[in-house]
Design a protein around this motif. Structure first.
Motif: not given
Ligand SMILES: C[S@@+](CC[C@H](N)C(=O)[O-])C[C@H]1O[C@@H](n2cnc3c(N)ncnc32)[C@H](O)[C@@H]1O
Length: 252
Positions: A9, A49-50, A52, A73, A75, A93, A109, A112
């Motif tokens: 990621w 939750t992420d 990106y 995230d 990453s 995570d 979310s 994700t």
């Protein structure tokens, strides 16, 4: 998540976005409209939750949303990349959340949970999301729509072929349909209040044509009208769920 997975990621974070800004703007608006329709202005403490989408100014959701947000995230590269746009960031995570029980009023979310190799990954993540929600808390979840034949076909390809054809710039994984999603959410203890179908332009071609301004402005909104038809559950890129940790929200 093992270190190599997280590293994958980190590499993805550095890739150039191959889809046109017009598609990204349209997709962001579709998400914002859904959030407005189902939640309004998020009240209390919310988790995304992420992060990106927040890497890109055309995609970022958090700067457009009211309320108090923590962005997470797995990453470190994604987390570092979104610093100009997101004030509160955690690396973690979604299957092992670094938050106490009942810490949040809501969770957003967006796609994700559809990148895990094993179905158990989704089960673990849903259990964690419910754990960190207050009993009155709600989850707005989107997943790659398993009922969409193009997504099913893409996900059935071996990983090497997916990457070679550049159909997706990142790993895909097990995902769910509206029906199997409802079951998984119920098994995790959620009460599903709404199911929706998001983004209906034909996969691959339909997204890339969005570099044409007229297509972005006239065709993409028209294609999204499919969500109101019987075809919508098959044409949608994402299936979306609004659900409550204790079911109380259903009667609201
Ligand atoms: C390819 S993106 C897709 C999601 C994005 N919200 C979207 O709609 O395009 C996946 C993102 O989720 C992050 N991610 C992957 N696995 C994760 C996990 N187990 N926990 C939290 N974030 C994760 C990745 O680092 C990446 O930023």
């Amino acid at each position: 998540m093992t270190q190599p997975e997280a590293g994958e990621w980190n590499q993805t974070a550095a890739l150039r976005d191959r889809l046109p800004a017009g598609w990204r703007r349209h997709a962001r608006q579709a998400h914002l409209d859904l959030i407005e329709q189902w939640i309004g202005t998020p009240r209390g403490r919310w988790l995304k939750t992420d992060l990106y989408e927040e890497l890109s100014p055309h995609r970022a959701l958090l700067p457009c949303l009211g309320g108090s947000w923590i962005g997470m995230d797995v990453s470190t590269a994604v987390a570092a990349g979104v610093k100009p746009r997101v004030s509160r960031i955690t690396v973690g995570d979604v299957r092992r959340l670094p938050f106490r029980d009942g810490a949040f009023d809501g969770v957003l979310s967006t796609s994700t949970l559809d990148h895990f190799d094993e179905p158990h990954g989704i089960t673990l993540a849903l259990a964690e999301l419910r754990r960190i929600l207050l009993p009155s808390g709600c989850l707005l979840l989107t997943l790659d729509n398993r009922s969409n034949p193009a997504i099913r076909l893409r996900n059935a390809l071996p990983k090497a072929a997916q990457m070679a054809t550049r159909l997706v710039p990142f790993p895909t994984g097990v995902t769910l349909s509206d029906q199997t999603g409802r079951i998984a959410l119920a098994e995790a203890g959620f009460t599903v209040a709404q199911v929706g179908y998001l983004l209906h332009a034909p996969h691959i071609v339909g997204t890339r044509l969005a570099h044409l301004r007229w297509y972005e402005r006239a065709m993409l909104p028209r294609l999204d009208q499919l969500m109101h038809t019987r075809l919508g559950r098959y044409s949608a890129h994402y299936v979306a769920f609004l659900c409550y940790a204790d079911g109380a929200g259903v009667a609201r």
